[in-house]
Design a protein around this motif. Structure first.
Motif, PDB file in Angstrom:
ATOM      1  N   ARG A  19       0.842  -1.204   0.000  1.00 57.56           N
ATOM      2  CA  ARG A  19       0.000   0.000   0.000  1.00 57.56           C
ATOM      3  C   ARG A  19       0.873   1.249   0.000  1.00 57.56           C
ATOM      4  N   VAL A  20       1.835   1.283   0.913  1.00 56.88           N
ATOM      5  CA  VAL A  20       2.719   2.445   0.994  1.00 56.88           C
ATOM      6  C   VAL A  20       3.568   2.557  -0.270  1.00 56.88           C
ATOM      7  N   ARG A  21       4.099   1.437  -0.737  1.00 56.45           N
ATOM      8  CA  ARG A  21       4.914   1.450  -1.963  1.00 56.45           C
ATOM      9  C   ARG A  21       4.102   1.992  -3.148  1.00 56.45           C
ATOM     10  N   ASN A  22       2.861   1.556  -3.293  1.00 55.28           N
ATOM     11  CA  ASN A  22       2.028   2.031  -4.399  1.00 55.28           C
ATOM     12  C   ASN A  22       1.721   3.518  -4.273  1.00 55.28           C
ATOM     13  N   GLU A  23       1.443   3.987  -3.053  1.00 54.85           N
ATOM     14  CA  GLU A  23       1.206   5.419  -2.856  1.00 54.85           C
ATOM     15  C   GLU A  23       2.433   6.229  -3.257  1.00 54.85           C
ATOM     16  N   LEU A  24       3.600   5.754  -2.856  1.00 54.12           N
ATOM     17  CA  LEU A  24       4.832   6.458  -3.195  1.00 54.12           C
ATOM     18  C   LEU A  24       5.103   6.416  -4.697  1.00 54.12           C
ATOM     19  N   ASP A  26       2.829   6.138  -7.067  1.00 53.84           N
ATOM     20  CA  ASP A  26       1.850   7.019  -7.713  1.00 53.84           C
ATOM     21  C   ASP A  26       2.235   8.485  -7.593  1.00 53.84           C
ATOM     22  N   ALA A  27       2.935   8.827  -6.509  1.00 56.15           N
ATOM     23  CA  ALA A  27       3.378  10.208  -6.292  1.00 56.15           C
ATOM     24  C   ALA A  27       4.775  10.450  -6.870  1.00 56.15           C
ATOM     25  N   ARG A  37       8.898   7.203   4.455  1.00 59.82           N
ATOM     26  CA  ARG A  37       7.654   6.456   4.717  1.00 59.82           C
ATOM     27  C   ARG A  37       7.842   4.963   4.496  1.00 59.82           C
TER      28      ARG A  37
END
Length: 68
Positions: A19-24, A26-27, A37
């Motif tokens: 989840r965190v990897r995908n958010e990062l 995407d950003a 993070r």
């Protein structure tokens, strides 16, 4: 097959990491220096993973793509 609680715990650790990897991703925050993070997730997960490893994991033949 390992106990279901352990399987669920490992999957939960993986879900949070991804989840965190995908958010990062995407950003566009991955690909450079280690992102704080992501490091926080790894620091949080490391003690539990170390404990599991020190107790011995099942042989690869006992695992599958989605856990144990």
């Amino acid at each position: 097959m390992l106990n279901e609680a352990l399987r669920r715990e490992l999957l939960d650790l993986r879900v949070e990491d991804r989840r965190v990897r995908n958010e990062l991703a995407d950003a566009s925050e991955l690909g450079g220096p280690y992102v704080r993070r992501m490091e926080e997730v790894h620091i949080r997960n490391a003690p539990r993973l170390r404990a599991l490893i020190s107790n011995g994991l099942p042989p690869k033949a006992g695992a599958n793509r989605v856990g144990m």
